[in-house]
Design a protein around this motif. Structure first.
Motif, mmCIF file in Angstrom:
data_model
loop_
_atom_site.group_PDB
_atom_site.id
_atom_site.type_symbol
_atom_site.label_atom_id
_atom_site.label_comp_id
_atom_site.label_asym_id
_atom_site.label_seq_id
_atom_site.Cartn_x
_atom_site.Cartn_y
_atom_site.Cartn_z
ATOM 1 N N LEU A 29 0.903 -1.067 0.041
ATOM 2 C CA LEU A 29 0.043 -0.011 -0.169
ATOM 3 C C LEU A 29 0.826 1.217 -0.059
ATOM 4 O O LEU A 29 0.505 2.300 -0.680
ATOM 5 C CB LEU A 29 -0.964 0.042 1.273
ATOM 6 N N LYS A 32 2.709 2.046 -3.388
ATOM 7 C CA LYS A 32 1.771 2.415 -4.240
ATOM 8 C C LYS A 32 0.999 3.685 -3.707
ATOM 9 O O LYS A 32 0.212 4.437 -4.695
ATOM 10 C CB LYS A 32 0.643 1.383 -4.706
ATOM 11 N N ILE A 34 -1.445 4.339 -1.578
ATOM 12 C CA ILE A 34 -2.729 4.379 -1.637
ATOM 13 C C ILE A 34 -3.281 4.790 -0.226
ATOM 14 O O ILE A 34 -2.895 4.219 0.644
ATOM 15 C CB ILE A 34 -3.138 2.826 -2.029
ATOM 16 N N THR A 36 -5.101 4.877 2.688
ATOM 17 C CA THR A 36 -5.976 3.813 3.389
ATOM 18 C C THR A 36 -6.169 3.940 4.962
ATOM 19 O O THR A 36 -5.221 4.460 5.473
ATOM 20 C CB THR A 36 -4.913 2.285 3.106
ATOM 21 N N LEU A 62 -8.670 -6.783 4.042
ATOM 22 C CA LEU A 62 -8.776 -5.498 3.121
ATOM 23 C C LEU A 62 -10.341 -5.443 2.695
ATOM 24 O O LEU A 62 -10.986 -6.156 2.196
ATOM 25 C CB LEU A 62 -7.966 -5.331 2.016
ATOM 26 N N ASP A 64 -12.535 -3.044 0.491
ATOM 27 C CA ASP A 64 -12.492 -1.862 -0.791
ATOM 28 C C ASP A 64 -14.078 -1.780 -1.240
ATOM 29 O O ASP A 64 -14.458 -2.568 -1.931
ATOM 30 C CB ASP A 64 -11.608 -2.346 -1.993
ATOM 31 N N TYR A 78 -4.286 -8.171 -5.868
ATOM 32 C CA TYR A 78 -5.312 -7.200 -6.130
ATOM 33 C C TYR A 78 -4.999 -5.905 -6.188
ATOM 34 O O TYR A 78 -5.398 -5.064 -7.215
ATOM 35 C CB TYR A 78 -6.583 -7.502 -5.055
ATOM 36 N N LEU A 79 -4.162 -5.464 -5.249
ATOM 37 C CA LEU A 79 -3.636 -4.121 -5.151
ATOM 38 C C LEU A 79 -2.842 -3.750 -6.584
ATOM 39 O O LEU A 79 -3.065 -2.741 -7.020
ATOM 40 C CB LEU A 79 -2.671 -4.174 -3.858
ATOM 41 N N ASP A 80 -1.980 -4.564 -6.808
ATOM 42 C CA ASP A 80 -1.331 -4.564 -8.072
ATOM 43 C C ASP A 80 -2.064 -4.394 -9.372
ATOM 44 O O ASP A 80 -1.715 -3.555 -10.219
ATOM 45 C CB ASP A 80 -0.272 -5.382 -8.396
ATOM 46 N N ARG A 82 -5.561 -3.383 -9.181
ATOM 47 C CA ARG A 82 -6.508 -2.312 -8.970
ATOM 48 C C ARG A 82 -5.577 -1.144 -9.116
ATOM 49 O O ARG A 82 -6.067 -0.093 -9.614
ATOM 50 C CB ARG A 82 -6.818 -2.410 -7.666
#
Length: 212
Positions: A29, A32, A34, A36, A62, A64, A78-80, A82
């Motif tokens: 996180l 990137k 993000i 959060t 997590l 979202d 998923y983060l990569d 998204r």
């Protein structure tokens, strides 16, 4: 910073403050950038909201919007996907498969040994400490060939192993002076701004105890 238009955080992460699995997600996180909301959870106090979100009552979890994920590796991928910039996985399918397999081995082998260090059986804990140290030392030649874990680029594999390396002092594991490549690699990970911002206060104390 990636955030909703109203200024609120895009995501909520339920995390413990000392476990490497949660730390790896917080690290991704941070890499990137993000926005959060991190809610730290203590094992003895599981909030009702987490129990409603995750049938296993585990962290990391997590959220979202309407999506809830509660496996660290699923969350990382998923983060990569998204938030694709900066990318933390290779583009081509073969390299992506290798990346997944490396993360699988780190979590299956090294994280498992780290968990065994908490065993009440002192002999078992000592054996796990020895095996973890030897497994890491066996990787030393790898880091003389690449700046990152089997890669020219920082990836999710580095997100996975960095929290483990940071905890070596807390695990009472010392790397010998001869493990120069591994030491250099670890120091380069710890120096990253994202790593510094990803840590909880208890995780910062791990280093303080090591260097005191």
């Amino acid at each position: 910073m990636t955030a909703l238009l109203n200024g609120g955080p895009v995501m909520v992460l339920y995390s413990d403050a000392t476990g490497p699995f949660s730390h790896s997600v917080r690290l991704a996180l941070a890499e990137k950038d993000i926005d959060t909301e991190v809610k730290y959870i203590h094992e003895e106090i599981i909030p009702e909201e987490l129990a409603e979100l995750n049938p296993y009552n585990t962290v990391p979890t997590l959220v979202d919007r309407d999506l809830v994920l509660y496996d660290a590796q699923i969350i990382l991928e998923y983060l990569d996907e998204r938030f694709p910039h900066p990318p933390l996985m290779p583009v081509d399918p073969m390299s992506r498969a290798v990346n997944r397999q490396l993360r699988y081995r780190i979590t299956r082998d090294l994280y498992r040994l780290a968990e065994e260090l908490d065993s009440e059986n002192e002999i078992a804990a000592a054996g796990a400490r020895r095996d973890l140290r030897n497994s890491l030392l066996a990787l030393d030649p790898v880091f003389s060939q690449f700046p990152y874990f089997m890669s020219e680029d920082y990836t999710l594999v580095d997100c996975c192993i960095a929290p483990l390396l940071w905890r070596l002092g807390a695990y009472n594991i010392r790397l010998p002076a001869g493990a120069k490549a591994l030491r250099k690699y670890a120091e380069s990970l710890f120096a990253r701004a994202a790593f510094q911002s990803s840590m909880s206060e208890p995780e910062r104390d791990m280093c303080e105890r090591l260097t005191a």
